[in-house]
Motif scaffolding. Structure first.
Motif, PDB file in Angstrom:
ATOM      1  N   ASN A   1       0.855  -1.180   0.000  1.00  0.00           N
ATOM      2  CA  ASN A   1       0.000   0.000   0.000  1.00  0.00           C
ATOM      3  C   ASN A   1       0.892   1.231   0.000  1.00  0.00           C
ATOM      4  OD1 ASN A   1       0.460   0.883   2.822  1.00  0.00           O
ATOM      5  ND2 ASN A   1      -0.602  -1.013   3.333  1.00  0.00           N
TER       6      ASN A   1
ATOM      7  N   ARG B   1      -3.229   8.787   5.063  1.00  0.00           N
ATOM      8  CA  ARG B   1      -4.201   8.338   4.049  1.00  0.00           C
ATOM      9  C   ARG B   1      -3.523   7.196   3.326  1.00  0.00           C
ATOM     10  NH1 ARG B   1      -9.371   8.808   2.646  1.00  0.00           N
ATOM     11  NH2 ARG B   1      -9.790   8.867   0.437  1.00  0.00           N
TER      12      ARG B   1
ATOM     13  N   CYS C   1      -3.650   3.965   0.763  1.00  0.00           N
ATOM     14  CA  CYS C   1      -4.407   3.490  -0.397  1.00  0.00           C
ATOM     15  C   CYS C   1      -3.889   2.134  -0.864  1.00  0.00           C
ATOM     16  CB  CYS C   1      -4.304   4.497  -1.539  1.00  0.00           C
ATOM     17  SG  CYS C   1      -5.021   6.108  -1.104  1.00  0.00           S
TER      18      CYS C   1
ATOM     19  N   GLY D   1      -4.420   2.704  -5.576  1.00  0.00           N
ATOM     20  CA  GLY D   1      -5.072   3.940  -5.182  1.00  0.00           C
ATOM     21  C   GLY D   1      -6.581   3.937  -5.297  1.00  0.00           C
TER      22      GLY D   1
ATOM     23  N   CYS E   1      -8.979   3.722  -0.376  1.00  0.00           N
ATOM     24  CA  CYS E   1      -8.172   4.458   0.594  1.00  0.00           C
ATOM     25  C   CYS E   1      -8.861   4.509   1.952  1.00  0.00           C
ATOM     26  CB  CYS E   1      -7.914   5.882   0.110  1.00  0.00           C
ATOM     27  SG  CYS E   1      -6.991   5.955  -1.440  1.00  0.00           S
TER      28      CYS E   1
END
Length: 188
Positions: free
Chosen positions: A96, A120, A122, A126, A129
């Motif tokens: 990630n 954040r 993801c 992406g 998230c």
């Protein structure tokens, strides 16, 4: 009779699909706490070590790469942002990518030091998230000589992955505390 069985089966599949979709989308926020006591260490030592993100690769073995994208401030209140990649500890084939914003500050009057961060993270290139928030606090307990390092993390997780998320967060936070103790615990 076959038409009725087909309709019943179709309704069951649709209901199960909706339940699975709801559980996949439904995200809840969970709290996790971790701490370690470092004897004969002033609280600013672990605070400075943890605040330097280049040490995070030692503390958190899941981090594979990082780039500091922004920084500003002074020793008493320093801010920086980082982009980093990590592999999951219990499923290392899935990586990630995260963007994190840190505030590193001190309260010199009380010898209390803080690192506050928002992440954040993801997954799946992406497409999915999640957010997390952490406060790391470093202080000297009243009865002992040393530093207590406490971290409280609030993280988001889809309901159907709650066990997996809990294991992942616990592994990372325990690794950070254990490696911090290995690095800074002073033996006399």
């Amino acid at each position: 009779m076959k038409t009725m069985q087909w309709k019943t089966r179709r309704i069951i599949y649709v209901v199960l699909g909706l339940v699975f979709t709801y559980l996949s989308i439904r995200v809840r926020t969970v709290e996790h706490k971790a701490s370690v006591f470092l004897p004969k260490v002033h609280p600013n030592e672990p605070w400075e070590f943890v605040a330097d993100f280049s040490n995070m690769k030692f503390l958190n073995p899941t981090i594979t790469d990082f780039t500091v994208t922004d920084e500003s401030g002074t020793y008493d209140h320093w801010k920086y942002s980082v982009q980093y990649s990590e592999n999951l500890s219990h499923w290392p084939h899935l990586s990630n990518h995260a963007i994190a914003h840190f505030q590193v500050r001190t309260n010199d009057e009380k010898d209390v030091y803080f690192i506050h961060s928002n992440h954040r993270t993801c997954l799946f290139m992406g497409l999915y998230c999640l957010d997390s928030e952490s406060e790391f606090k470093f202080f000297q307990p009243k009865q002992f000589s040393g530093a207590t390092c406490e971290e409280t993390v609030f993280y988001q997780c889809p309901m159907f992955l709650s066990y997996f998320c809990k294991r992942e967060v616990a592994f990372q936070r325990n690794a950070i505390m254990s490696n911090l103790k290995k690095k800074l615990a002073k033996v006399y």
